[in-house]
Design an enzyme around this catalytic site. Structure first.
Site, PDB file in Angstrom:
ATOM      1  CG  ASP A  82      -0.198  -0.014   2.541  1.00 52.89           C
ATOM      2  OD1 ASP A  82       0.928  -0.567   2.588  1.00 52.89           O
ATOM      3  OD2 ASP A  82      -0.727   0.505   3.535  1.00 52.89           O
ATOM      4  CD  GLU A 129       4.271   0.804   6.856  1.00 52.51           C
ATOM      5  OE1 GLU A 129       4.977   1.217   7.793  1.00 52.51           O
ATOM      6  OE2 GLU A 129       3.908   1.536   5.907  1.00 52.51           O
TER       7      GLU A 129
END
Length: 290
Positions: A78, A142
């Protein structure tokens, strides 16, 4: 990876929920031909998902000696958000400027994903005889912790990373251009303030939660920096900044500019250098707010 994938992996819920499996697909396309899944090689590939379209990937290259292990963890799929109008080039297209690759995620952390993918692919191709098993753990979610149980926290909870404790583990997520041997851990926090809604022309009849929040946060930050001042070891190890506590987001109900809202929420994070205890920081900060 296709240039526009990073649009779909921006992480800022509830508006933007990433689809990390878009990145997983590219990694699998590179590694499956050298895996036990297809019979083409020694790589053991495990695609682990806890939410639809939001998978993690554990890739293992077996070594020859039982119990010897080396792992690379933290390559997250991400990215943080990007507003194209704030950029001098399109953040969602990969471009080249001299010796630099440009685009959202090239250093944090899709570039790391690509690098470790190439490493595991090369191991699968060459079939080197290594004493240590090499494990790569590509993770989801994350950049934002508001939705839990998606990424590395869920993998740890399910015991899928337990065997990594047997050897050195390298966290591959430094968003810079040199090796990083330590960083400040992140503790998210949120403060909610309740006031009394009223027209701003008669503020004496309202209780302004924005002002309450500003005053409270000022005191909380003051106590935090008193309890966790710059540590002498931070200079020894080259830390760019000491421990910090600061707001990063402010939310409140929609309303007119002439209306004092009834409530507001301030969110932020603590970045704590390794020379302080996370539990101690959480305990003291909670005690302040309590």
């Amino acid at each position: 990876m296709h240039a526009k994938v990073c649009i779909y992996v921006q992480n800022n819920p509830p508006e933007l929920i990433p689809e990390e499996d878009r990145v997983v697909t590219h990694v699998l396309n590179s590694l499956l031909p050298y895996s036990t899944t297809t019979g083409g090689g020694p790589l053991i590939v495990n695609h682990v998902s806890y939410f639809p379209k939001r998978g993690n990937l554990i890739v293992e290259y077996p070594g020859t000696e039982q119990g010897k292990i080396l792992s690379f963890v933290g390559m997250h799929m991400d990215v943080v958000t990007a507003n194209p109008s704030d950029w001098e080039f399109d953040p969602f297209s990969l471009s080249i400027d001299g010796e630099k690759l440009r685009g959202r995620g090239t250093t944090d952390c899709l570039g790391h994903v690509a690098l470790v993918t190439e490493l595991m692919k090369k191991l699968g191709e060459t079939k080197l005889k290594l004493k240590s098993t090499v494990v790569a753990v590509f993770i989801a979610s994350e950049e934002n912790s508001s939705i839990t149980g998606v990424g590395v926290d869920a993998l740890v909870k399910d015991g899928l990373l337990n065997k990594l404790k047997g050897g050195p583990l390298f966290w591959i997520d430094t968003a810079d251009k040199q090796p990083c041997i330590g960083t400040g851990g992140m503790i998210p926090w949120k403060l909610h303030f309740t006031g009394k809604l009223f027209h701003s022309g008669l503020p004496h009849k309202a209780i302004n939660p924005l002002e309450l929040g500003m005053e409270a946060l000022k005191e909380i930050q003051s106590r935090f920096y008193r309890d966790f001042p710059p540590h002498e070891e931070e200079q020894v190890y080259g830390f760019a900044t000491p421990s910090t506590m600061k707001p990063t987001q402010w939310s409140y109900p929609e309303g007119g500019i002439n209306q004092i809202p009834a409530e507001c929420t301030i969110s932020g994070d603590v970045r704590l250098t390794p020379f302080y205890s996370v539990i101690d920081a959480m305990t003291k900060t909670t005690r302040i707010c309590g």
